[in-house]
Design an enzyme around this catalytic site. Structure first.
Site, PDB file in Angstrom:
ATOM      1  N   LYS A 160      58.225  43.228  41.654  1.00 56.93           N
ATOM      2  CA  LYS A 160      59.207  43.495  42.891  1.00 56.93           C
ATOM      3  C   LYS A 160      58.365  44.444  43.564  1.00 56.93           C
ATOM      4  CE  LYS A 160      62.282  46.438  42.194  1.00 56.93           C
ATOM      5  NZ  LYS A 160      62.279  47.793  43.016  1.00 56.93           N
ATOM      6  N   ASN A 161      57.827  45.669  43.059  1.00 51.00           N
ATOM      7  CA  ASN A 161      57.213  46.624  43.848  1.00 51.00           C
ATOM      8  C   ASN A 161      55.907  46.321  44.522  1.00 51.00           C
ATOM      9  OD1 ASN A 161      59.478  47.959  43.368  1.00 51.00           O
ATOM     10  ND2 ASN A 161      58.759  49.371  41.719  1.00 51.00           N
ATOM     11  N   ARG A 165      66.115  51.403  49.958  1.00 49.90           N
ATOM     12  CA  ARG A 165      65.155  52.577  50.423  1.00 49.90           C
ATOM     13  C   ARG A 165      63.753  51.704  50.757  1.00 49.90           C
ATOM     14  NH1 ARG A 165      66.308  57.188  49.614  1.00 49.90           N
ATOM     15  NH2 ARG A 165      64.092  57.848  49.867  1.00 49.90           N
ATOM     16  N   CYS A 167      70.277  58.395  47.228  1.00 53.81           N
ATOM     17  CA  CYS A 167      70.127  57.381  46.347  1.00 53.81           C
ATOM     18  C   CYS A 167      70.641  57.897  44.936  1.00 53.81           C
ATOM     19  CB  CYS A 167      68.555  57.418  46.228  1.00 53.81           C
ATOM     20  SG  CYS A 167      67.984  56.488  44.852  1.00 53.81           S
ATOM     21  N   ARG A 202      64.791  61.694  46.769  1.00 56.29           N
ATOM     22  CA  ARG A 202      63.803  60.908  47.437  1.00 56.29           C
ATOM     23  C   ARG A 202      63.650  61.094  48.921  1.00 56.29           C
ATOM     24  NH1 ARG A 202      64.611  55.202  44.588  1.00 56.29           N
ATOM     25  NH2 ARG A 202      62.468  54.808  45.002  1.00 56.29           N
ATOM     26  N   PRO A 203      62.948  62.160  49.083  1.00 53.14           N
ATOM     27  CA  PRO A 203      62.680  62.357  50.629  1.00 53.14           C
ATOM     28  C   PRO A 203      61.429  61.594  51.158  1.00 53.14           C
ATOM     29  CG  PRO A 203      61.738  64.213  49.305  1.00 53.14           C
ATOM     30  CD  PRO A 203      62.609  63.404  48.506  1.00 53.14           C
ATOM     31  N   ASP A 218      59.230  62.688  53.401  1.00 53.62           N
ATOM     32  CA  ASP A 218      58.326  63.754  54.279  1.00 53.62           C
ATOM     33  C   ASP A 218      56.937  63.271  54.305  1.00 53.62           C
ATOM     34  OD1 ASP A 218      58.833  64.583  51.477  1.00 53.62           O
ATOM     35  OD2 ASP A 218      57.585  66.030  52.083  1.00 53.62           O
ATOM     36  N   GLN A 219      56.587  62.683  53.084  1.00 58.63           N
ATOM     37  CA  GLN A 219      55.103  62.696  52.913  1.00 58.63           C
ATOM     38  C   GLN A 219      54.529  61.292  53.741  1.00 58.63           C
ATOM     39  OE1 GLN A 219      52.758  64.718  51.563  1.00 58.63           O
ATOM     40  NE2 GLN A 219      54.834  65.995  51.550  1.00 58.63           N
ATOM     41  N   ASP A 233      59.978  54.092  35.612  1.00 63.46           N
ATOM     42  CA  ASP A 233      60.745  52.869  35.644  1.00 63.46           C
ATOM     43  C   ASP A 233      60.753  52.212  34.297  1.00 63.46           C
ATOM     44  OD1 ASP A 233      61.039  53.291  38.173  1.00 63.46           O
ATOM     45  OD2 ASP A 233      59.674  51.720  38.930  1.00 63.46           O
ATOM     46  N   ARG A 250      68.905  43.101  41.627  1.00 63.56           N
ATOM     47  CA  ARG A 250      67.898  43.602  42.643  1.00 63.56           C
ATOM     48  C   ARG A 250      66.573  43.540  42.119  1.00 63.56           C
ATOM     49  NH1 ARG A 250      69.441  49.015  45.092  1.00 63.56           N
ATOM     50  NH2 ARG A 250      67.552  48.686  46.205  1.00 63.56           N
TER      51      ARG A 250
HETATM   52  N1  EPU Z   1      58.417  62.237  47.234  1.00 64.55           N
HETATM   53  C1  EPU Z   1      58.476  63.295  48.081  1.00 64.55           C
HETATM   54  N2  EPU Z   1      58.165  62.938  49.438  1.00 64.55           N
HETATM   55  C2  EPU Z   1      58.022  61.788  49.857  1.00 64.55           C
HETATM   56  C3  EPU Z   1      57.706  60.634  48.838  1.00 64.55           C
HETATM   57  C4  EPU Z   1      58.017  60.812  47.498  1.00 64.55           C
HETATM   58  O1  EPU Z   1      58.721  64.385  47.644  1.00 64.55           O
HETATM   59  O2  EPU Z   1      57.806  61.838  51.032  1.00 64.55           O
HETATM   60  C5  EPU Z   1      58.826  62.484  45.895  1.00 64.55           C
HETATM   61  C6  EPU Z   1      59.888  61.773  45.382  1.00 64.55           C
HETATM   62  O3  EPU Z   1      61.256  62.470  45.410  1.00 64.55           O
HETATM   63  C7  EPU Z   1      59.755  61.410  43.753  1.00 64.55           C
HETATM   64  C8  EPU Z   1      58.128  61.235  43.705  1.00 64.55           C
HETATM   65  O4  EPU Z   1      57.832  62.012  44.799  1.00 64.55           O
HETATM   66  O5  EPU Z   1      60.158  62.736  43.038  1.00 64.55           O
HETATM   67  C9  EPU Z   1      57.673  60.022  43.511  1.00 64.55           C
HETATM   68  O6  EPU Z   1      58.343  59.159  44.283  1.00 64.55           O
HETATM   69  P1  EPU Z   1      57.525  57.825  45.164  1.00 64.55           P
HETATM   70  O7  EPU Z   1      57.570  58.066  46.553  1.00 64.55           O
HETATM   71  O8  EPU Z   1      56.389  57.652  44.105  1.00 64.55           O
HETATM   72  O9  EPU Z   1      58.790  56.560  44.812  1.00 64.55           O
HETATM   73  P2  EPU Z   1      58.900  55.452  45.653  1.00 64.55           P
HETATM   74  O10 EPU Z   1      57.818  55.083  46.485  1.00 64.55           O
HETATM   75  O11 EPU Z   1      60.256  55.888  46.725  1.00 64.55           O
HETATM   76  C10 EPU Z   1      58.354  53.658  44.077  1.00 64.55           C
HETATM   77  C11 EPU Z   1      59.019  52.488  43.268  1.00 64.55           C
HETATM   78  C12 EPU Z   1      60.138  53.047  42.401  1.00 64.55           C
HETATM   79  C13 EPU Z   1      59.399  54.069  41.227  1.00 64.55           C
HETATM   80  C14 EPU Z   1      58.511  55.054  41.966  1.00 64.55           C
HETATM   81  C15 EPU Z   1      57.942  55.827  40.894  1.00 64.55           C
HETATM   82  C16 EPU Z   1      58.890  50.525  44.925  1.00 64.55           C
HETATM   83  C17 EPU Z   1      59.857  50.136  46.108  1.00 64.55           C
HETATM   84  N3  EPU Z   1      59.885  51.582  44.291  1.00 64.55           N
HETATM   85  O12 EPU Z   1      59.485  54.463  44.536  1.00 64.55           O
HETATM   86  O13 EPU Z   1      60.903  51.941  41.656  1.00 64.55           O
HETATM   87  O14 EPU Z   1      60.476  54.394  40.469  1.00 64.55           O
HETATM   88  O15 EPU Z   1      57.718  54.321  43.014  1.00 64.55           O
HETATM   89  O16 EPU Z   1      56.745  54.927  40.412  1.00 64.55           O
HETATM   90  O17 EPU Z   1      57.797  50.850  44.870  1.00 64.55           O
HETATM   91  C18 EPU Z   1      62.398  50.874  40.544  1.00 64.55           C
HETATM   92  O18 EPU Z   1      61.695  49.593  40.858  1.00 64.55           O
HETATM   93  O19 EPU Z   1      63.458  50.812  39.932  1.00 64.55           O
HETATM   94  C19 EPU Z   1      62.150  52.059  41.317  1.00 64.55           C
HETATM   95  C20 EPU Z   1      62.918  52.943  41.551  1.00 64.55           C
END
Ligand code: EPU
Length: 427
Positions: free
Chosen positions: A22-23, A93, A117, A122-123, A125-126, A305, A397
């Site tokens: 999925k991801n 998201r 969420c 889950r901001p 900002d990056q 995950d 999902r």
């Molecule tokens: N974070 C920030 N700022 C940002 C982005 C992320 O502070 O701009 C923080 C998040 O709050 C978190 C950490 O960085 O504490 C890691 O988050 P990440 O951005 O890597 O997560 P994501 O990209 O939103 C993806 C997967 C998630 C998985 C995470 C971590 C997808 C679509 N989703 O989310 O998958 O848990 O990486 O590996 O790729 C799931 O499939 O159940 C799921 C939640």
């Protein structure tokens, strides 16, 4: 709302095939916005999140056809001027993945901020800082991100924290920037590397995929491509934990053992048999389960995950295991539900102590997010009697035909529709 009813205990045995990840599939679909040519994607999982993204892409002018497992997408049209509206983004998201590609190809993007969420703040900002570093003007108003740039420019950017979709978003945008971009402290997840492979097949010039530093030489346009997405290590890992928890014997096909190394090492330490052979990855257990601690971390650490599913497993271990969740702040929502089934878990902040072994008993429980739901399914496999898991739309999902795959492995599981009618499971 549909429910699962599981009659336990049961033992999982046999071969199961992982669906496409999925991801990996979600960013691959979003990448189609980077070209007007046709992109054909295969090995896609038939899950709700992909249907949601396909609907958003249709709104953005992307035509798609295919049977769900294979899709041909074409972003020839201009799409809606509203861009990505709240109504669509709030349900998923990962919709934010359209931001980088739209900005890079169309020079502007308006995408709703995703909002709250269940598993953490889950901001994004990056994502936004990375796009700004590429020269975009980013403005937030009325809950929307407005990003603009006549043409993005190559840059050097370091993520403050490794982010999976953040790396994907900025990497996609950089493929069409003028000049070379160097991204540091990138997420190293296999799904990010898979996206880089697709982008390179579309004519992008990305080096370093799978490492923490990406070098992207911008090109003026991308073209069509064909790509098969990698197997789902998290879905597959869930079935392997199913083998371990149920004293079963399961071979997983279609997922790479290297991608699952952190889980496989842990299962071996716990006393499971782990073999990687021509047919796939085999996990079996006959003896007692040893408790082993886990700290979740970005790849190649133990995946967040799989934390919830691993917690279900530790309820059956002979002793205490400590689980530290370091990626998301609120990812222990399965704990109270597991306790209703008889587990002994003490959670505080990001740490949970699981005291095993517990004789679990079937109960009515509620799914709160995708992986928490998978945890409850695994617990239901070893619990005595009937477990009813409500709100399994969370599972739908991200898990393709879970009840069918589990039934083929010997579980007694049925889906009850909103009306309470059991749906026959075909396998
Ligand atoms: N974070 C920030 N700022 C940002 C982005 C992320 O502070 O701009 C923080 C998040 O709050 C978190 C950490 O960085 O504490 C890691 O988050 P990440 O951005 O890597 O997560 P994501 O990209 O939103 C993806 C997967 C998630 C998985 C995470 C971590 C997808 C679509 N989703 O989310 O998958 O848990 O990486 O590996 O790729 C799931 O499939 O159940 C799921 C939640």
């Amino acid at each position: 709302m549909d429910k699962f009813r599981i009659q336990g205990p049961s033992r999982l045995q046999g071969i199961v095939r992982a669906s496409g990840a999925k991801n990996a599939a979600l960013p691959a679909l979003a990448a189609c916005l980077l070209t007007g040519d046709e992109v054909t994607l295969s090995n896609l999982p038939r899950v709700q999140d992909l249907r949601t993204l396909r609907r958003l892409l249709a709104h953005l002018g992307v035509e798609s056809s295919g049977d769900g497992e294979t899709l041909t997408l074409s972003a020839r049209g201009e799409g809606s001027l509203d861009d990505a509206p709240y109504e669509m983004v709030k349900t998923m998201r990962a919709s934010v993945l359209v931001l980088g590609p739209m900005l890079a190809r169309r020079g502007r993007a308006r995408v709703s901020l995703p909002g709250g969420c269940a598993i953490g703040v889950r901001p994004i900002d990056q994502h936004l800082l990375g796009l700004e570093a590429l020269g975009a003007t980013v403005r937030l108003d009325h809950g929307y991100v407005n990003a603009e740039a006549a043409r993005l420019r190559g840059t050097r950017f370091r993520f403050a924290t490794p982010t999976v979709t953040g790396t994907e978003n900025v990497m996609m945008a950089a493929t069409l920037a003028e000049g070379t971009t160097r991204l540091e402290n990138c997420a190293r997840e296999p799904e990010v590397a898979d996206l880089a492979r697709l982008l390179n097949a579309m004519g992008a010039r990305i080096a370093g995929a799978g490492t923490d530093t990406l070098e992207i030489e911008g090109v003026s346009a991308l073209h069509g491509a064909r790509h098969s997405v990698i197997g789902d290590r998290i879905e597959g890992g869930t079935y392997l934990i199913g083998a371990a928890i149920s004293r079963g014997d399961v071979t997983l096909a279609g997922a790479a053992a290297t991608d699952l190394a952190p889980l496989l090492e842990k299962l071996a330490e716990c006393g499971c048999t782990v073999d990687v052979g021509a047919q796939g990855i085999r996990v079996a257990r006959s003896g007692a389960l040893r408790p082993r601690d886990v700290i979740t971390a970005p790849h190649p650490g133990f995946p967040t995950d799989l934390q919830a599913q691993y917690m279900a497993l530790m309820t059956q271990a002979e002793g205490m295991a400590t689980l530290h969740e370091t990626v998301f702040e609120n990812r222990f929502q399965h704990v109270p539900e597991l306790m209703r089934m008889g587990a002994d878990v003490r959670a505080e902040g990001g740490t949970a102590r699981v005291y095993g072994p517990s004789a679990l008993s079937g109960a009515a429980v509620m799914a709160t997010d995708l992986r928490a739901s998978a945890c409850l399914v695994l617990a239901g496999l070893v619990a005595a009697g009937s477990t009813e898991i409500d709100r399994i739309y969370h599972l739908d999902r991200g898990y393709e035909a879970m009840e069918t795959k589990l039934a083929a492995l010997g579980a007694r599981v049925e889906r009850l529709t909103g009306a309470g009618t059991p749906v026959p499971v075909e396998h």
